[in-house]
Design a protein around this motif. Structure first.
Motif, PDB file in Angstrom:
ATOM      1  N   THR A  92       5.782  -4.782   7.206  1.00 28.27           N
ATOM      2  CA  THR A  92       6.520  -3.596   6.751  1.00 28.27           C
ATOM      3  C   THR A  92       7.912  -3.521   7.374  1.00 28.27           C
ATOM      4  OG1 THR A  92       4.356  -2.523   6.730  1.00 28.27           O
ATOM      5  CG2 THR A  92       6.265  -1.099   6.356  1.00 28.27           C
ATOM      6  N   SER A 100       8.127   5.082   2.852  1.00 29.37           N
ATOM      7  CA  SER A 100       6.746   5.198   3.336  1.00 29.37           C
ATOM      8  C   SER A 100       5.911   4.071   2.743  1.00 29.37           C
ATOM      9  CB  SER A 100       6.154   6.554   2.941  1.00 29.37           C
ATOM     10  OG  SER A 100       6.216   6.692   1.536  1.00 29.37           O
ATOM     11  N   GLY A 101       4.732   3.898   3.302  1.00 25.35           N
ATOM     12  CA  GLY A 101       3.832   2.847   2.814  1.00 25.35           C
ATOM     13  C   GLY A 101       3.883   1.617   3.694  1.00 25.35           C
ATOM     14  N   ALA A 139       6.512   4.159 -10.902  1.00 28.11           N
ATOM     15  CA  ALA A 139       5.083   4.260 -10.598  1.00 28.11           C
ATOM     16  C   ALA A 139       4.294   3.172 -11.309  1.00 28.11           C
ATOM     17  CB  ALA A 139       4.562   5.635 -11.015  1.00 28.11           C
ATOM     18  N   ARG A 149       7.477   4.720  -6.537  1.00 24.50           N
ATOM     19  CA  ARG A 149       6.628   5.868  -6.185  1.00 24.50           C
ATOM     20  C   ARG A 149       5.228   5.429  -5.840  1.00 24.50           C
ATOM     21  NH1 ARG A 149       8.467  10.576  -9.382  1.00 24.50           N
ATOM     22  NH2 ARG A 149      10.242   9.744 -10.535  1.00 24.50           N
ATOM     23  N   GLN A 150       4.908   5.447  -4.572  1.00 24.34           N
ATOM     24  CA  GLN A 150       3.537   5.224  -4.108  1.00 24.34           C
ATOM     25  C   GLN A 150       2.851   4.070  -4.828  1.00 24.34           C
ATOM     26  OE1 GLN A 150       1.559   9.153  -3.952  1.00 24.34           O
ATOM     27  NE2 GLN A 150       2.262   8.929  -1.845  1.00 24.34           N
ATOM     28  N   ASP A 171       0.829  -1.192   0.000  1.00 31.88           N
ATOM     29  CA  ASP A 171       0.000   0.000   0.000  1.00 31.88           C
ATOM     30  C   ASP A 171       0.871   1.252   0.000  1.00 31.88           C
ATOM     31  OD1 ASP A 171      -2.463   1.362   0.047  1.00 31.88           O
ATOM     32  OD2 ASP A 171      -2.322   1.615   2.217  1.00 31.88           O
ATOM     33  N   GLN A 172       0.798   1.986  -1.104  1.00 31.53           N
ATOM     34  CA  GLN A 172       1.429   3.320  -1.195  1.00 31.53           C
ATOM     35  C   GLN A 172       2.906   3.313  -0.808  1.00 31.53           C
ATOM     36  OE1 GLN A 172      -0.257   6.545  -1.901  1.00 31.53           O
ATOM     37  NE2 GLN A 172      -1.534   5.043  -2.935  1.00 31.53           N
ATOM     38  N   MET A 173       3.650   2.332  -1.279  1.00 29.56           N
ATOM     39  CA  MET A 173       5.066   2.273  -0.902  1.00 29.56           C
ATOM     40  C   MET A 173       5.920   3.140  -1.810  1.00 29.56           C
ATOM     41  SD  MET A 173       6.546  -1.275   0.522  1.00 29.56           S
ATOM     42  CE  MET A 173       6.668  -1.315   2.318  1.00 29.56           C
ATOM     43  N   SER A 174       6.888   3.799  -1.208  1.00 30.85           N
ATOM     44  CA  SER A 174       7.853   4.603  -1.955  1.00 30.85           C
ATOM     45  C   SER A 174       9.251   4.345  -1.426  1.00 30.85           C
ATOM     46  CB  SER A 174       7.566   6.097  -1.790  1.00 30.85           C
ATOM     47  OG  SER A 174       6.296   6.415  -2.291  1.00 30.85           O
ATOM     48  N   SER A 196       0.854   0.669  -5.087  1.00 27.83           N
ATOM     49  CA  SER A 196      -0.103  -0.178  -4.362  1.00 27.83           C
ATOM     50  C   SER A 196      -0.532  -1.313  -5.273  1.00 27.83           C
ATOM     51  CB  SER A 196      -1.365   0.602  -3.979  1.00 27.83           C
ATOM     52  OG  SER A 196      -1.037   1.713  -3.188  1.00 27.83           O
TER      53      SER A 196
END
Ligand code: ATP
Ligand code: MG
Length: 252
Positions: free
Chosen positions: A68, A57-58, A229, A20-21, A7-10, A23
């Motif tokens: 995570t 993040s994510g 992305a 980039r973000q 989910d939304q990993m960067s 999911s």
């Protein structure tokens, strides 16, 4: 419930935003492919899932549990195995030894018991051998069992790496460009092995792959990445005719 959910990993390396973000979710039983031009972030994504890299993040979940921050050495234990884009085997060891080494990730006995070579250790060793021989049979590697890795053709090494990953009895197998360096015949064989691994062993597969024929034949769904992305997720047919995917590959 999904087997794996990102989910939304960067993740950035210095100025380069490699992921980039992103999911996506993979369901148990799927063969899921990841495609994208060179440098798109495909291997980095695998490194995030196998926990070699920490994301900026994510979050990441496996079987509903958050992983995570799970240390990389626990990843095999929870059921995630992978192969590397450039095979990483013990060059001077035989196929059989490489697989037995892979198997020891699963070791249940303690070191004192091993030192004393207690019956429990002996029983485990016999079971390991049998399980390794089953994988050798499944991937048709009987002929190479006692050969040293360094002497094997590239295509065989790649299959040994897949075999080694299977030794930990994974629920999820990550294959990084399994067909690269293989000839068309070996690539065709590979598509059958992937089917067998998926159907006969019940292993969920995520593969990074450039060969769209192989993707068409084996994958149910595909994610296209470009510049870190996610551009689109869909069936192989949808992805191949997706305007943004075409633009990423062909330019404007
Ligand atoms: N350890 C690292 N340190 C610095 N930059 C990195 C590192 N790993 C990857 N990168 C950069 O991140 C981007 C994505 O690389 P990655 O290896 O994930 O791409 P890829 O999609 O697997 O490409 P290929 O198809 O060539 O294997 C690239 O710009 C790469 O140079
Ligand atoms: Mg790569």
């Amino acid at each position: 419930m999904s087997l794996l959910a990102m989910d939304q990993m960067s993740l950035s390396f210095g100025g380069v935003m490699a992921v980039r973000q992103v999911s996506f979710e993979v369901r148990a039983g799927e063969v899921f492919a990841i495609i994208g031009p060179n440098g798109a972030g495909k291997t980095t994504l695998f490194n995030l899932v196998s926990r070699l890299y920490d994301a900026d993040s994510g979050s990441l979940h496996f079987e509903g549990e958050e992983i995570t921050r799970t240390p990389a050495h626990r990843i095999a234990e929870i059921g995630i195995a992978r192969t590397f884009q450039n095979t990483e085997l013990f060059e001077h060891e035989t196929v059989l030894h490489n697989l037995l080494i892979g198997k020891h990730v699963y070791r249940r006995t303690n070191l004192v018991a091993e030192f004393l070579f207690l019956p429990s250790v002996r029983r485990q060793e016999i079971r390991f051998r049998r399980e390794v021989e089953d994988i050798i049979d499944l991937l048709n590697l009987q002929h190479y069992r006692h050969q040293v890795i360094g002497n094997l053709p590239y295509g065989v090494r790649k299959m040994v790496e897949v075999a080694r990953a299977l030794c930990i009895k994974p629920k999820l197998l990550l294959l990084d460009e399994p067909s690269s360096g293989l000839n068309p015949e070996e690539t065709e064989d590979l598509s059958f092995w992937i089917e067998d691994i998926n159907e006969a062993l019940g292993v969920t597969v995520i593969m990074v792959e450039h060969d769209m024929n192989l993707v068409q034949r084996t994958a149910g769904r595909v994610m296209a990445l470009a510049d870190g992305a996610c551009l689109a997720i869909g069936s192989p047919g949808e992805i191949q005719s997706h305007p943004e995917v075409l633009r990423a590959y062909l330019g404007d």
